[in-house]
Motif scaffolding. Structure first.
Motif, PDB file in Angstrom:
ATOM      1  N   UNK A  17      -9.086  -4.859 -14.025  1.00 16.43           N
ATOM      2  CA  UNK A  17      -9.346  -3.748 -14.942  1.00 16.43           C
ATOM      3  C   UNK A  17      -9.059  -4.085 -16.396  1.00 16.43           C
ATOM      4  N   UNK A  18      -8.630  -5.278 -16.664  1.00 15.91           N
ATOM      5  CA  UNK A  18      -8.418  -5.706 -18.037  1.00 15.91           C
ATOM      6  C   UNK A  18      -7.154  -5.183 -18.680  1.00 15.91           C
ATOM      7  N   UNK A  19      -6.265  -4.590 -17.920  1.00 16.94           N
ATOM      8  CA  UNK A  19      -5.023  -4.079 -18.488  1.00 16.94           C
ATOM      9  C   UNK A  19      -4.488  -2.902 -17.704  1.00 16.94           C
ATOM     10  N   UNK A  20      -3.459  -2.283 -18.246  1.00 16.93           N
ATOM     11  CA  UNK A  20      -2.787  -1.183 -17.577  1.00 16.93           C
ATOM     12  C   UNK A  20      -3.173   0.143 -18.203  1.00 16.93           C
ATOM     13  N   UNK A  21      -3.282   1.167 -17.372  1.00 13.97           N
ATOM     14  CA  UNK A  21      -3.499   2.524 -17.862  1.00 13.97           C
ATOM     15  C   UNK A  21      -2.209   3.029 -18.494  1.00 13.97           C
ATOM     16  N   UNK A  22      -2.259   4.136 -19.246  1.00 13.40           N
ATOM     17  CA  UNK A  22      -1.011   4.654 -19.846  1.00 13.40           C
ATOM     18  C   UNK A  22       0.090   4.908 -18.819  1.00 13.40           C
ATOM     19  N   UNK A  23      -0.273   5.404 -17.642  1.00 10.92           N
ATOM     20  CA  UNK A  23       0.753   5.656 -16.629  1.00 10.92           C
ATOM     21  C   UNK A  23       1.364   4.351 -16.143  1.00 10.92           C
ATOM     22  N   UNK A  24       0.527   3.382 -15.812  1.00 12.09           N
ATOM     23  CA  UNK A  24       1.048   2.099 -15.342  1.00 12.09           C
ATOM     24  C   UNK A  24       1.791   1.351 -16.442  1.00 12.09           C
ATOM     25  N   UNK A  76       0.821  -1.214   0.000  1.00 10.85           N
ATOM     26  CA  UNK A  76       0.000   0.000   0.000  1.00 10.85           C
ATOM     27  C   UNK A  76       0.854   1.263   0.000  1.00 10.85           C
ATOM     28  N   UNK A  77       2.071   1.165   0.545  1.00  9.22           N
ATOM     29  CA  UNK A  77       2.960   2.322   0.424  1.00  9.22           C
ATOM     30  C   UNK A  77       3.375   2.546  -1.023  1.00  9.22           C
ATOM     31  N   UNK A  78       3.656   1.472  -1.753  1.00 15.86           N
ATOM     32  CA  UNK A  78       4.004   1.645  -3.169  1.00 15.86           C
ATOM     33  C   UNK A  78       2.822   2.190  -3.958  1.00 15.86           C
ATOM     34  N   UNK A  79       1.607   1.911  -3.492  1.00 21.51           N
ATOM     35  CA  UNK A  79       0.434   2.529  -4.115  1.00 21.51           C
ATOM     36  C   UNK A  79       0.493   4.045  -3.967  1.00 21.51           C
ATOM     37  N   UNK A  80       0.802   4.504  -2.769  1.00 21.25           N
ATOM     38  CA  UNK A  80       0.949   5.947  -2.542  1.00 21.25           C
ATOM     39  C   UNK A  80       2.090   6.517  -3.377  1.00 21.25           C
ATOM     40  N   UNK A 117       5.200   2.702 -16.203  1.00 22.75           N
ATOM     41  CA  UNK A 117       5.902   2.073 -15.086  1.00 22.75           C
ATOM     42  C   UNK A 117       6.325   0.651 -15.448  1.00 22.75           C
ATOM     43  N   UNK A 118       5.446  -0.069 -16.119  1.00 28.71           N
ATOM     44  CA  UNK A 118       5.760  -1.443 -16.481  1.00 28.71           C
ATOM     45  C   UNK A 118       6.905  -1.511 -17.499  1.00 28.71           C
ATOM     46  N   UNK A 119       6.952  -0.554 -18.401  1.00 30.23           N
ATOM     47  CA  UNK A 119       8.061  -0.506 -19.359  1.00 30.23           C
ATOM     48  C   UNK A 119       9.392  -0.351 -18.629  1.00 30.23           C
ATOM     49  N   UNK A 120       9.406   0.506 -17.610  1.00 29.55           N
ATOM     50  CA  UNK A 120      10.637   0.693 -16.838  1.00 29.55           C
ATOM     51  C   UNK A 120      10.956  -0.560 -16.030  1.00 29.55           C
ATOM     52  N   UNK A 121       9.936  -1.222 -15.541  1.00 28.30           N
ATOM     53  CA  UNK A 121      10.145  -2.471 -14.819  1.00 28.30           C
ATOM     54  C   UNK A 121      10.792  -3.521 -15.729  1.00 28.30           C
ATOM     55  N   UNK A 148       0.984  -6.296  -8.206  1.00 30.88           N
ATOM     56  CA  UNK A 148       0.058  -5.230  -8.587  1.00 30.88           C
ATOM     57  C   UNK A 148      -0.358  -5.355 -10.057  1.00 30.88           C
ATOM     58  N   UNK A 149       0.590  -5.675 -10.919  1.00 35.63           N
ATOM     59  CA  UNK A 149       0.281  -5.811 -12.339  1.00 35.63           C
ATOM     60  C   UNK A 149      -0.721  -6.932 -12.580  1.00 35.63           C
ATOM     61  N   UNK A 150      -0.551  -8.017 -11.861  1.00 31.83           N
ATOM     62  CA  UNK A 150      -1.500  -9.122 -11.987  1.00 31.83           C
ATOM     63  C   UNK A 150      -2.884  -8.702 -11.522  1.00 31.83           C
ATOM     64  N   UNK A 151      -2.946  -7.934 -10.436  1.00 31.23           N
ATOM     65  CA  UNK A 151      -4.222  -7.460  -9.914  1.00 31.23           C
ATOM     66  C   UNK A 151      -4.897  -6.494 -10.886  1.00 31.23           C
TER      67      UNK A 151
END
Length: 230
Positions: free
Chosen positions: A182-189, A130-134, A192-196, A174-177
């Protein structure tokens, strides 16, 4: 126990400033109209005729001025509407951050209220999640407000974050959740996933991984996410 911060909706000072500008414009317009009527009543007919001819000659400039004023009003209303949307967006995230702060403070009590707490192996992992969520919401607000760029998101927000194996494991969870709910990632996420994915090929050294693993294991053995007994 820490209190939840109150969300700030809009800017009272900005609203008062716009109200003052509107009142001033109305007063000036009324004064100009009254002065025009008084001047016209005191002028002889010959002077009024000359002024009428002059007014017709420069009528095009009056039309252009009126159009410019109308455009200015439209732009002002549009800007104010966008500002209000921004304030509402920031207020929503402020309230969200306050709720998550309560969950981080006492995950055994609050985490089961907002999700399946069994996916976490310990209170420590729940707090970190939940901290990483913030942390990610902080970057998302900064990007939308223009305080951060995509480059700073990659380098400052995600670069050092994904050097940690703990952060990588939490992001995969989080990505799995997100994909499931939600059926996928938003542009912001997706950013983040690209950097991951970019940093995933460079895992931390074995000592860092062993320290992180032993910390989680120790915490899991001493505390669980089961609600406190009465």
């Amino acid at each position: 126990m820490s209190s939840v911060p109150e969300p700030v909706i809009g800017s009272k000072r900005t609203s008062r400033a716009w109200l003052a500008v509107g009142v001033a414009c109305a007063v000036i317009l009324a004064a100009v109209l009254i002065a025009s009527v008084v001047v016209m009543l005191r002028m002889p007919d010959s002077t009024l005729d000359r002024l009428s001819d002059t007014g017709q000659a420069i009528g095009i400039f009056s039309t252009l001025f009126s159009a410019a004023a109308l455009i200015g009003v439209v732009l002002s209303v549009t800007y104010q509407s966008r500002q209000n949307q921004r304030y509402d967006y920031e207020a929503w995230h402020s309230a969200h951050a306050g709720l998550l702060a309560r969950v981080i403070e006492d995950p055994a009590t609050f985490a089961p209220c907002i999700g399946n707490s069994e996916r976490f192996s310990s209170e420590l992992e729940a707090r970190r999640y939940y901290f990483t969520t913030l942390w990610l919401n902080f970057g998302q607000i900064g990007l939308r407000a223009g305080n951060m760029t995509e480059a700073s998101i990659r380098e400052e927000l995600c670069g050092e974050m994904f050097e940690s194996q703990v952060a990588r494991d939490l992001w995969m969870k989080r990505r799995e959740n997100l994909a499931r709910n939600f059926g996928g990632l938003s542009p912001f996420y997706q950013l983040v996933d690209d950097e991951f994915e970019r940093t995933y090929s460079a895992p931390p050294n074995e000592a860092q991984r062993a320290d992180a693993g032993s910390e989680i294991t120790s915490e899991a053995g001493s505390r669980s996410l089961s609600p406190p007994t009465q």
